[in-house]
Structures are given as C-alpha cells and as structure tokens.
Design a protein around this motif. Structure first.
Motif, short mmCIF file in Angstrom:
data_model
loop_
_atom_site.label_atom_id
_atom_site.label_comp_id
_atom_site.label_asym_id
_atom_site.label_seq_id
_atom_site.Cartn_x
_atom_site.Cartn_y
_atom_site.Cartn_z
N LEU A 104 0.80 -1.28 -0.11
CA LEU A 104 -0.03 0.07 0.08
C LEU A 104 0.82 1.32 0.09
CD1 LEU A 104 -2.96 0.83 0.10
CD2 LEU A 104 -3.02 0.76 2.40
N GLU A 105 1.96 1.48 0.84
CA GLU A 105 2.76 2.53 1.02
C GLU A 105 3.50 2.56 -0.18
OE1 GLU A 105 2.63 5.52 2.72
OE2 GLU A 105 0.82 4.65 3.72
N GLY A 108 0.86 2.62 -3.67
CA GLY A 108 0.15 3.70 -3.51
C GLY A 108 -1.29 2.72 -3.57
N TYR A 109 -2.56 3.40 -3.05
CA TYR A 109 -3.66 2.72 -3.17
C TYR A 109 -4.44 2.33 -4.32
CZ TYR A 109 -8.45 1.57 -1.54
OH TYR A 109 -9.77 1.06 -1.61
N PRO A 156 -3.22 6.88 0.15
CA PRO A 156 -1.75 7.00 0.14
C PRO A 156 -1.81 6.76 -1.53
CG PRO A 156 -1.99 5.08 1.16
CD PRO A 156 -3.34 5.57 1.24
N GLY A 158 1.48 6.29 -2.64
CA GLY A 158 2.64 5.62 -2.73
C GLY A 158 4.09 6.41 -2.74
N LEU A 159 5.17 5.70 -3.30
CA LEU A 159 6.39 6.12 -3.51
C LEU A 159 6.42 6.84 -4.57
CD1 LEU A 159 9.26 6.01 -2.24
CD2 LEU A 159 9.59 4.09 -3.50
N ARG A 162 5.96 10.50 -4.43
CA ARG A 162 6.93 11.34 -3.68
C ARG A 162 8.12 11.56 -4.89
NH1 ARG A 162 6.33 7.36 0.35
NH2 ARG A 162 4.61 8.00 1.69
#
Length: 173
Positions: A104-105, A108-109, A156, A158-159, A162
């Motif tokens: 998930l993180e 992403g969702y 979220p 996700g990475l 970012r």
C-alpha cells in the motif's frame, strides 16, 4: 450445523463489541465529513449482518435435517480433508491481504487495490485475461475515486508520487 450456529453467535457478539468500541472513538482533528469511526462501524455492521445470515443458515439447515433425517450427514463424515482445505484457502487469502497492506505505501492505494482485485480473482480460479486486468484497473480507479473524491478520505499514492514531486521540485503533501 452446530458449528455454524456457534460461530455465527460468537461473531455476532464480536461484531456488536466492535461497533460499540468504534462508536466510542473520540473525534479526530483530521476528520472530514466522514468521521474516523465510520469505516469501523461499517465493518461491524457488515460483520453482524453476515453473522445473522450464518445463524439463519444454520437454523434453516437444522430444520431441513429434522424434516429429512435420512438426508442429514454430519460434517465430520462428509470429507475429512475438506475442512483443512477450506482453512488453507482462507490462509491464502490472508496472505494476499497482508501483501496488499505491505504494498500500500510503496505503490499507492489505486495500484495496490487493483493488484488485490487481480490477485484474489486469480486465487479464486479466474484466468488471467484482458478482462480480468481491465476489471482490476477499473476497480482500483473506482475505489480510489470513491474514497478520495466522494468521501474525501485521503488514500496514500505511494512512493511514485513522492518521487514525482521530488523530481519536479514540488512540495509533497
């Protein structure tokens, strides 16, 4: 039948206790139009409905067994290995859900829920096809839009979000 009746009753009591504890959650400063207790309450209600359905099914089966005693076969004599097979299937689904939570993180969702849909359909025996991939992508987008746009609940990204924000000099929220 008795096992379903007992299981349904225990799960009903647990669902009620879960609802009571969710209702006692204090409001959060992060609450939007949907309070933080909404999802736990929804889970408790779903659990209670399914528990009542299991109890009803057990009572209905008991009534059928009394009406036709010769047709009733105890669960223990049906297939000895069948009950263990069902537990192994449940453990497999639990493993898929754990991988979803871990991913998930990172991804992403929207991507994680799409992969969850695809993994569960494959685990259930549905073949990998363009249709199953399309359903997974559509489901991921649908649930992300449902939570983010309709309910206003942050999910979220996700990475990847970012990395995109960092590459373009954008502040990450």
């Amino acid at each position: 039948m008795l096992a379903n009746l007992v299981s349904g009753s225990v799960l009903l009591v647990l669902s009620i206790a879960y609802y009571v504890s969710a209702a006692a959650m204090p409001p959060s400063i992060l609450d939007t139009t949907v309070p933080s207790s909404a999802f736990p309450k929804l889970l408790a209600i779903c659990g209670a409905v399914l528990s009542v359905a299991l109890i009803g099914q057990a009572l209905y089966s008991a009534g059928l067994a009394r009406a036709r005693p010769s047709a009733a076969v105890p669960e223990e004599r049906k297939e000895p290995g069948r009950l263990w097979f069902e537990h192994k299937r449940a453990l497999g689904l639990l493993g898929i859900v754990l991988l979803f939570v871990l991913a998930l993180e990172l991804v992403g969702y929207p991507v994680a829920i799409g992969l969850l849909i695809l993994a569960v359909s494959r685990y259930g025996g549905y073949p990998l096809s363009a249709m199953s991939v399309a359903v997974a992508i559509g489901g991921g987008l649908f649930f992300w839009l449902f939570f983010m746009v309709l309910l206003g609940i942050h999910m979220p990204l996700g990475l990847w979000s970012r990395l995109f924000a960092a590459a373009h000099g954008l502040p990450f929220a």
